[in-house]
Design an enzyme around this catalytic site. Structure first.
Site, PDB file in Angstrom:
ATOM      1  N   CYS A  17     -62.151  -7.942 -11.084  1.00 50.61           N
ATOM      2  CA  CYS A  17     -61.541  -9.167 -10.571  1.00 50.61           C
ATOM      3  C   CYS A  17     -61.478  -9.069  -9.053  1.00 50.61           C
ATOM      4  CB  CYS A  17     -60.139  -9.347 -11.154  1.00 50.61           C
ATOM      5  SG  CYS A  17     -59.381 -10.940 -10.703  1.00 50.61           S
ATOM      6  N   CYS A  24     -50.912  -8.087 -13.679  1.00 49.79           N
ATOM      7  CA  CYS A  24     -52.107  -8.056 -14.520  1.00 49.79           C
ATOM      8  C   CYS A  24     -52.161  -6.786 -15.362  1.00 49.79           C
ATOM      9  CB  CYS A  24     -53.369  -8.159 -13.659  1.00 49.79           C
ATOM     10  SG  CYS A  24     -54.892  -8.219 -14.649  1.00 49.79           S
ATOM     11  N   SER A 126     -55.820 -20.427 -13.516  1.00 47.87           N
ATOM     12  CA  SER A 126     -54.532 -19.740 -13.434  1.00 47.87           C
ATOM     13  C   SER A 126     -53.795 -20.126 -12.160  1.00 47.87           C
ATOM     14  CB  SER A 126     -54.744 -18.220 -13.479  1.00 47.87           C
ATOM     15  OG  SER A 126     -55.344 -17.840 -14.701  1.00 47.87           O
ATOM     16  N   CYS A 258     -52.644 -18.143 -31.478  1.00 51.01           N
ATOM     17  CA  CYS A 258     -52.579 -16.957 -32.342  1.00 51.01           C
ATOM     18  C   CYS A 258     -51.188 -16.349 -32.422  1.00 51.01           C
ATOM     19  CB  CYS A 258     -53.591 -15.911 -31.877  1.00 51.01           C
ATOM     20  SG  CYS A 258     -53.323 -15.313 -30.182  1.00 51.01           S
ATOM     21  N   CYS A 264     -52.761 -12.494 -37.490  1.00 53.19           N
ATOM     22  CA  CYS A 264     -53.653 -12.625 -36.339  1.00 53.19           C
ATOM     23  C   CYS A 264     -54.936 -11.843 -36.630  1.00 53.19           C
ATOM     24  CB  CYS A 264     -52.967 -12.161 -35.056  1.00 53.19           C
ATOM     25  SG  CYS A 264     -52.331 -10.477 -35.104  1.00 53.19           S
ATOM     26  N   ASP A 280     -57.099  -8.910 -27.131  1.00 53.51           N
ATOM     27  CA  ASP A 280     -57.066  -8.798 -25.682  1.00 53.51           C
ATOM     28  C   ASP A 280     -55.937  -7.890 -25.205  1.00 53.51           C
ATOM     29  OD1 ASP A 280     -58.135  -9.723 -23.108  1.00 53.51           O
ATOM     30  OD2 ASP A 280     -56.217 -10.738 -22.866  1.00 53.51           O
ATOM     31  N   CYS A 321     -36.319 -11.954 -39.039  1.00 49.76           N
ATOM     32  CA  CYS A 321     -37.288 -13.016 -38.805  1.00 49.76           C
ATOM     33  C   CYS A 321     -37.593 -13.777 -40.092  1.00 49.76           C
ATOM     34  CB  CYS A 321     -38.581 -12.440 -38.223  1.00 49.76           C
ATOM     35  SG  CYS A 321     -38.405 -11.759 -36.564  1.00 49.76           S
ATOM     36  N   CYS A 330     -42.538 -19.881 -35.256  1.00 50.64           N
ATOM     37  CA  CYS A 330     -42.680 -18.684 -34.416  1.00 50.64           C
ATOM     38  C   CYS A 330     -43.432 -17.554 -35.101  1.00 50.64           C
ATOM     39  CB  CYS A 330     -41.280 -18.223 -34.003  1.00 50.64           C
ATOM     40  SG  CYS A 330     -41.212 -16.669 -33.105  1.00 50.64           S
TER      41      CYS A 330
END
Length: 378
Positions: A17, A24, A126, A258, A264, A280, A321, A330
């Site tokens: 980048c 980050c 961004s 997701c 997921c 990711d 949950c 959620c």
């Protein structure tokens, strides 16, 4: 067959980048490739192989490619010209191809704008708010402001009619100014906004978060404040991703984002060298499942390891949950943020639980009203 609905975050430049954003989490991924000699660029042969495999694994009418980083534009415009040419070369007659890109926008110019418009790219840019807010953490490698460059890139995209979304990372600073942040984007003419909460654990302290991480309570207040203004003034004019996700439950639809799905695992990463990672946020040795040069993408998507990774989100959901009145909105949130214990001592509670619960509870009367009206119309 691969899942009907999957998305791959492709990293044509790996973690490279041109910026040095303080929060980050991906810049450090270059440590995984110390033996690569610093050559973070997807080779042409591998690029074509990836495109072929992605097309073969796709059964939907529209085949969607997602180009991420690092910063994908550092590979240059000619790379993406090659992408489009290869996609056209291998495109099935009965399917369309769509491209999306997430960029910091600083390298965009008129030539980029013309290209992205001509080929109908969807672009996320961004931007964390107005200048003093954005520049606090999103600086160049020399520590300089990036705001003007990002704004110029955004204006180029808008001038050329490129479908453009704003991605705002909500951190410990800008979370304090929900109206300033939202109204800035609104005054820019933004039509779609995504708010991404910054949450990272301290490397040396279990359960503690990085000081730039957004506090849960403030995250909930941030969302509720913006929601109220949006509902009062902007509904039908501006789309906000998390509000769209809340509304999906009114129609009995699966979440498109997701982090709110029950399971997921359908948004993996393909790195610049072909390495396949589960997610990711899990680009590490444990979650490297193979390489597309050795194992077809479709097989990696359907692998037992990847399916187990996806199921773990649901299977490890704490009882707190499971009993929550807004669970369907959620579903425990992103697994990477589920490192807190519940009051009962169970593992797996999301760091942002209090914030999400406040927002989804706050927005639920509107969601219920939408659901009621929808049922009446049916």
């Amino acid at each position: 067959m691969a899942p009907l609905d999957f998305q791959v975050f492709v990293k044509p430049a790996g973690p490279l980048c041109n910026l040095a954003c303080e929060y980050c989490y991906y810049l450090e991924k270059d440590q995984l490739y110390n033996d690569a000699g610093g050559s973070f660029r997807m080779p042409d042969v591998l690029l074509e192989e990836y495109i072929v495999q992605h097309i073969e694994a796709s059964s939907e009418p529209v085949i969607r490619f997602s180009w991420h980083g690092g910063e994908p534009t550092v590979v240059g415009l000619d790379f993406f010209r090659k992408v489009v040419a290869l996609q056209h070369k291998h495109q099935p007659k009965n399917q369309q191809i769509s491209n999306g890109m997430q960029t910091n926008g600083t390298l965009l110019d008129e030539e980029w704008g013309l290209f992205l418009a001509e080929h109908d790219f969807f672009v996320g840019i961004s931007l964390d708010g107005r200048q003093e807010i954005h520049d606090r953490f999103r600086k160049s490698k020399s520590g300089q402001s990036t705001f003007d460059q990002v704004l110029r890139g955004y204006q180029i995209l808008k001038a050329h009619g490129v479908s453009t979304d704003i991605l705002c990372v909500v951190n410990a600073h800008n979370v304090q100014f929900p109206k300033k942040v939202y109204r800035f984007f609104k005054n820019m003419g933004a039509s779609y906004i995504s708010f991404l909460p910054m949450v990272e654990k301290q490397a040396d302290a279990k359960g503690r978060v990085h000081p730039l991480s957004v506090p849960a309570e403030l995250w909930g207040e941030f969302l509720c404040t913006i929601f109220d203004e949006w509902l009062d003034k902007d509904i039908g004019r501006i789309k906000v991703q998390i509000f769209e996700e809340a509304a999906r439950t009114a129609f009995g639809l699966e979440h498109s984002l997701c982090i709110f799905r029950r399971e997921c695992g359908d948004i993996p990463v393909v790195e610049h060298n072909g390495d396949f990672y589960s997610c990711d946020h899990y680009v590490d040795e444990e979650h490297r499942l193979g390489n597309i040069a050795e194992t077809p993408l479709e097989d990696l998507l359907q692998s037992s390891q990847q399916r187990a990774f996806g199921r773990a989100k649901r299977e490890r959901l704490p009882q707190m949950c499971k009993d929550c009145e807004v669970r369907d909105m959620c579903n425990g949130g992103c697994p990477k943020n589920r490192f807190v214990q519940t009051p009962a001592g169970d593992d797996g509670l999301n760091h942002l639980c209090a914030g999400y619960k406040r927002f989804f509870t706050h927005s639920k009367p509107w969601v219920d009203q939408v659901a009621l009206e929808w049922r009446r119309q049916k």
